[in-house]
Design a protein around this motif. Sequence first.
Motif, PDB file in Angstrom:
ATOM      1  N   THR A   1      -7.265   5.105   5.031  1.00  0.00           N
ATOM      2  CA  THR A   1      -8.395   6.007   4.730  1.00  0.00           C
ATOM      3  C   THR A   1      -9.240   5.429   3.603  1.00  0.00           C
ATOM      4  O   THR A   1     -10.469   5.431   3.664  1.00  0.00           O
ATOM      5  CB  THR A   1      -7.868   7.386   4.287  1.00  0.00           C
ATOM      6  N   ASN A   2      -8.549   4.908   2.579  1.00  0.00           N
ATOM      7  CA  ASN A   2      -9.285   4.472   1.402  1.00  0.00           C
ATOM      8  C   ASN A   2      -9.952   3.121   1.608  1.00  0.00           C
ATOM      9  O   ASN A   2     -11.002   2.853   1.011  1.00  0.00           O
ATOM     10  CB  ASN A   2      -8.386   4.471   0.178  1.00  0.00           C
TER      11      ASN A   2
ATOM     12  N   GLU B   1     -13.730   8.548  -3.164  1.00  0.00           N
ATOM     13  CA  GLU B   1     -12.418   8.021  -2.802  1.00  0.00           C
ATOM     14  C   GLU B   1     -12.503   6.499  -2.836  1.00  0.00           C
ATOM     15  O   GLU B   1     -13.445   5.937  -3.353  1.00  0.00           O
ATOM     16  CB  GLU B   1     -12.031   8.508  -1.406  1.00  0.00           C
ATOM     17  N   GLY B   2     -11.532   5.855  -2.251  1.00  0.00           N
ATOM     18  CA  GLY B   2     -11.575   4.398  -2.163  1.00  0.00           C
ATOM     19  C   GLY B   2     -10.360   3.758  -2.794  1.00  0.00           C
ATOM     20  O   GLY B   2      -9.609   4.396  -3.534  1.00  0.00           O
ATOM     21  N   LEU B   3     -10.177   2.462  -2.465  1.00  0.00           N
ATOM     22  CA  LEU B   3      -8.988   1.742  -2.933  1.00  0.00           C
ATOM     23  C   LEU B   3      -8.927   1.679  -4.450  1.00  0.00           C
ATOM     24  O   LEU B   3      -7.853   1.777  -5.047  1.00  0.00           O
ATOM     25  CB  LEU B   3      -8.996   0.329  -2.354  1.00  0.00           C
ATOM     26  N   GLY B   4     -10.093   1.528  -5.089  1.00  0.00           N
ATOM     27  CA  GLY B   4     -10.134   1.436  -6.547  1.00  0.00           C
ATOM     28  C   GLY B   4      -9.570   2.697  -7.179  1.00  0.00           C
ATOM     29  O   GLY B   4      -8.748   2.648  -8.095  1.00  0.00           O
ATOM     30  N   LYS B   5      -9.994   3.842  -6.646  1.00  0.00           N
ATOM     31  CA  LYS B   5      -9.525   5.111  -7.188  1.00  0.00           C
ATOM     32  C   LYS B   5      -8.010   5.234  -6.984  1.00  0.00           C
ATOM     33  O   LYS B   5      -7.288   5.649  -7.893  1.00  0.00           O
ATOM     34  CB  LYS B   5     -10.249   6.263  -6.489  1.00  0.00           C
ATOM     35  N   VAL B   6      -7.550   4.874  -5.780  1.00  0.00           N
ATOM     36  CA  VAL B   6      -6.117   4.943  -5.491  1.00  0.00           C
ATOM     37  C   VAL B   6      -5.338   4.123  -6.502  1.00  0.00           C
ATOM     38  O   VAL B   6      -4.353   4.590  -7.085  1.00  0.00           O
ATOM     39  CB  VAL B   6      -5.834   4.451  -4.052  1.00  0.00           C
TER      40      VAL B   6
ATOM     41  N   ASP C   1       3.838   0.209  -7.143  1.00  0.00           N
ATOM     42  CA  ASP C   1       3.791  -0.447  -5.833  1.00  0.00           C
ATOM     43  C   ASP C   1       2.504  -0.066  -5.091  1.00  0.00           C
ATOM     44  O   ASP C   1       1.827  -0.914  -4.508  1.00  0.00           O
ATOM     45  CB  ASP C   1       5.036  -0.110  -4.997  1.00  0.00           C
ATOM     46  N   VAL C   2       2.143   1.230  -5.156  1.00  0.00           N
ATOM     47  CA  VAL C   2       0.915   1.686  -4.491  1.00  0.00           C
ATOM     48  C   VAL C   2      -0.297   1.026  -5.143  1.00  0.00           C
ATOM     49  O   VAL C   2      -1.225   0.564  -4.465  1.00  0.00           O
ATOM     50  CB  VAL C   2       0.801   3.226  -4.557  1.00  0.00           C
ATOM     51  N   MET C   3      -0.262   0.948  -6.477  1.00  0.00           N
ATOM     52  CA  MET C   3      -1.373   0.328  -7.196  1.00  0.00           C
ATOM     53  C   MET C   3      -1.552  -1.131  -6.763  1.00  0.00           C
ATOM     54  O   MET C   3      -2.665  -1.560  -6.455  1.00  0.00           O
ATOM     55  CB  MET C   3      -1.112   0.387  -8.699  1.00  0.00           C
ATOM     56  N   TYR C   4      -0.416  -1.868  -6.724  1.00  0.00           N
ATOM     57  CA  TYR C   4      -0.520  -3.273  -6.348  1.00  0.00           C
ATOM     58  C   TYR C   4      -0.985  -3.429  -4.903  1.00  0.00           C
ATOM     59  O   TYR C   4      -1.767  -4.323  -4.584  1.00  0.00           O
ATOM     60  CB  TYR C   4       0.809  -3.999  -6.568  1.00  0.00           C
TER      61      TYR C   4
ATOM     62  N   LEU D   1      -5.249  -5.101  -1.249  1.00  0.00           N
ATOM     63  CA  LEU D   1      -6.234  -4.868  -0.184  1.00  0.00           C
ATOM     64  C   LEU D   1      -7.645  -5.160  -0.688  1.00  0.00           C
ATOM     65  O   LEU D   1      -8.469  -5.708   0.042  1.00  0.00           O
ATOM     66  CB  LEU D   1      -6.135  -3.426   0.319  1.00  0.00           C
ATOM     67  N   LEU D   2      -7.907  -4.811  -1.958  1.00  0.00           N
ATOM     68  CA  LEU D   2      -9.224  -5.121  -2.539  1.00  0.00           C
ATOM     69  C   LEU D   2      -9.437  -6.630  -2.580  1.00  0.00           C
ATOM     70  O   LEU D   2     -10.505  -7.135  -2.228  1.00  0.00           O
ATOM     71  CB  LEU D   2      -9.329  -4.548  -3.955  1.00  0.00           C
ATOM     72  N   VAL D   3      -8.390  -7.342  -3.002  1.00  0.00           N
ATOM     73  CA  VAL D   3      -8.469  -8.804  -3.051  1.00  0.00           C
ATOM     74  C   VAL D   3      -8.745  -9.340  -1.644  1.00  0.00           C
ATOM     75  O   VAL D   3      -9.607 -10.213  -1.446  1.00  0.00           O
ATOM     76  CB  VAL D   3      -7.154  -9.399  -3.606  1.00  0.00           C
ATOM     77  N   ALA D   4      -8.032  -8.778  -0.654  1.00  0.00           N
ATOM     78  CA  ALA D   4      -8.220  -9.229   0.732  1.00  0.00           C
ATOM     79  C   ALA D   4      -9.658  -8.987   1.180  1.00  0.00           C
ATOM     80  O   ALA D   4     -10.289  -9.860   1.801  1.00  0.00           O
ATOM     81  CB  ALA D   4      -7.244  -8.511   1.653  1.00  0.00           C
ATOM     82  N   LEU D   5     -10.210  -7.826   0.827  1.00  0.00           N
ATOM     83  CA  LEU D   5     -11.597  -7.523   1.222  1.00  0.00           C
ATOM     84  C   LEU D   5     -12.560  -8.523   0.603  1.00  0.00           C
ATOM     85  O   LEU D   5     -13.456  -9.048   1.269  1.00  0.00           O
ATOM     86  CB  LEU D   5     -11.971  -6.102   0.782  1.00  0.00           C
ATOM     87  N   VAL D   6     -12.357  -8.802  -0.685  1.00  0.00           N
ATOM     88  CA  VAL D   6     -13.238  -9.767  -1.369  1.00  0.00           C
ATOM     89  C   VAL D   6     -13.124 -11.135  -0.705  1.00  0.00           C
ATOM     90  O   VAL D   6     -14.124 -11.805  -0.456  1.00  0.00           O
ATOM     91  CB  VAL D   6     -12.884  -9.850  -2.872  1.00  0.00           C
TER      92      VAL D   6
END
Lengths: 333, 524
Positions: B317-318, B476-481, B493-496, B501-506
């Motif tokens: 979702t995020n 919302e979004g991965l950053g917020k999570v 673990d959730v944070m990492y 996923l953010l790293v993967a998107l970049v």
Amino acid sequence: MLKLENVCKTFYSDGQPFDAVKNVSLHIKKGEIFGIIGLSGAGKSTLIRCMNRLETPTSGDIKIDGESVINMSESQLRKLRKKVTMIFQHFNLLMQRTVAKNVRYPLELAGVPKAQANKRVMELLEIVGLQDKADNYPSQLSGGQKQRVAIARALASDPEILLCDEATSALDPMTTQSILSLLQDINRRLGLTIVIITHEMAVIRQICTNVAILDGGRVAEEGSVDEVFTHTRSEAGRRLFGFVADHAKSPEAEAPVPMLRIVFDGMKINEPVISELSLKTGIAMNILYADVNLINGKRYGQMTIERPAKAEDAKLLIDTLTEQGITVQEVDA
Amino acid sequence: MYRKSRIAGFILLIPAVILILLSVSAIFVDNAASPLNKPYEAIRIDDANRLAASTAITDAEETVTRASTRVTDATDAADAAKETTETAMTAEDEGDYDAETKPGELGIAIAAARDAGLDVTDIYDAYVPVVNTELDTLLSDTLTTVKRAESTIEDAVTALTKAEDAILVLVPDAEFEALPELTEANVPKLGDLKGTARFRRRADNYVLRCETAATNVAAVETAAASILDTCKTALNDYKVPLSATLITFAVSRALDLLVYGLILLIIALALLVAPAWLARKWKNPMFRKGVAFIFVVGLLAAALHYTSGETWELMKTNTFDTLYMTIPSTFFAYVVGLPLGVILVITSPGNIRPNKTVNSVLGVIVNFLRSIPFLILLVMLFNVTRLVMGAAIGTRAIIFPLFVAAFPYVARIVEGSINEVDRGVVEAAQAMGSNTFQIITKVLIPESLPSLINGAAICMTTILSYTAMAGSAGGEGLGKVAVIYGLNYRQYDVMYLASLLLVALVQIIQIGGGLLMRAVDHRK
């Protein structure tokens, strides 16, 4: 055709005026190849840019077919620039367009229908001998080929005048030869008026009919190429041709014999011209006077030898040198 | 050689296409939390409301018709009851009793016996219960009819209220003048009466109530007609909502169309264009790399899509929300930033349209906006955001401040790219008689395209990193999570995972941008 009257151009850098072009008046006739030669900083580029109004002269008038270009509006200028096209030292092709699309650019501007434009592009590429490179990008071409594309592009809008801004200065001597032949060919076939600016004497000598020598923004000397070349009057001209010596000191004034003047205008230093000439022709030569300078690894200057007594020997010498692309002039005592 | 690699390419493409098709079909058809659900949810709610309103109106109409029928029945029954009761009473008064089986005939027989001087007391006593039973039956019939009429009226009221509510949902500011009439149309409750002596009263009462019910129904009918008219008008008017919500509606639809349009475009390209290109361009190493890239990204997306479990659902979702914020804001930042960058270049001194005023004013605006940290800008813009997006906070609302923060950045990046174009080429274009617009569209932008694409990738990753601050404004979004789980719940673990996923998107954006840049670069 193209008439310049008292053209001046002053630039200001940090509030300091600098006169790049001073009172230049020239008359270029239809169908001729007019050369403007000068050292760097002589104002040649500024002058040629005034002709299609890429630069606006500070004062003076420029007339094309009797029509002044000085007070033209933007849209009139755009029309003018389709009549007076230009090629450049660094070709200035659109690197992201193929050869064919580069040539099509002026046709796009003119709104020519696509099919018709493509047909015209192929004709133009045929003129410059690059039909097979139509789908290549400029980066895949050699310098000479790029300049050919630029020429095709400049011809696309059926111009009356072609301005060449140091068009061969970035090319090697062989390629320069072929580009110059192409320009000459176009001049003859299409009756195009060509204005060439250059710092290379060889260019002027090979194709120009008339020449103006520009020095410090002024016209130092003007006339037909033969005349200017054989009877250089100005200091700037002598500097350009490599005649550093004072005319008064030259042997022609002293030696009462028929002579040949061999002019070096940009030969490589590793060509043993005189020795080869002697070996080839078997004629012994008497060097009376020589003044040769090396500039950027090239020879500029002149050498005066005694003309062989036999007419056929003299002819042989002249022919052999001319074949090598060296200018020889007969000087009578 | 090429033939072999071409076949290999097709073999590679088939599973990729199947995967993409599966993911796409799953996204668009099965999944309730699918991306298409979200944007069209509002449309669906609206549609449901309109349907509910129409149905409620139809119901109301039917119920009112039924009510009228029932009331007529009730009135008829009441009239019958009244008549019978009156006859019975008259008969009782006059001693005119009917025969045993039929009260009327017994009455006549009793009367005849009395005339003959006979004692009719026993017969009369026997007759009364028979009459009572008769009356009871008649009265209970009347009562039933009245009750049915009343309940039908209640049905009508309920149906109309439903219609009203449905319309209120659609058009909150609509007014219903008929409402008070409806509330007045109350139906009196029935009493319980006993004993023969009160027959008349009961009968009268029933009759009265039948009449009241009929009056009420008439009132309901009038009110209903009025409400129905209002409802129908509202429903017709609803086709063009005139309130300020229209802007919000348009903006959100535009955003949705953009996001899903892009997704669909990419899919369409992958499915329609890719095979044709493959056959033609497979020997181009850039192209092979591009296909491999799309394949890997498709694989990752499919892998993410088919994972399950709470954490992965959160990630899915995020990830979508992050892209939902990044893609439109990058797009709009370029809509404004690209022309702005071009203007900054061409108005600079010595360029094709030098204009000191325009250049310095735009320069100051760009520098001003760029110097405000995003988090502060986000807060500063709350009111403007509310005006433009219809809300100041939330994932969708964040797109606006992101756009405001990004377009000056984009303008500078574009300026740098456009400045890379050789002045000589621009001069050549001028010498060929190009006007300013032609120089921009035919020379500046196409010649700097590879650099612009590279710049776009940089801008997009920057905007992606800004979205991490969306949590501060209800987004919302991965950053917020990552922030919430890392800071508040200490679930590292959730944070990492979110950060990964953010790293993967970049990485995807950067590598994709790099590949695209090299594919369109013909400069070397």
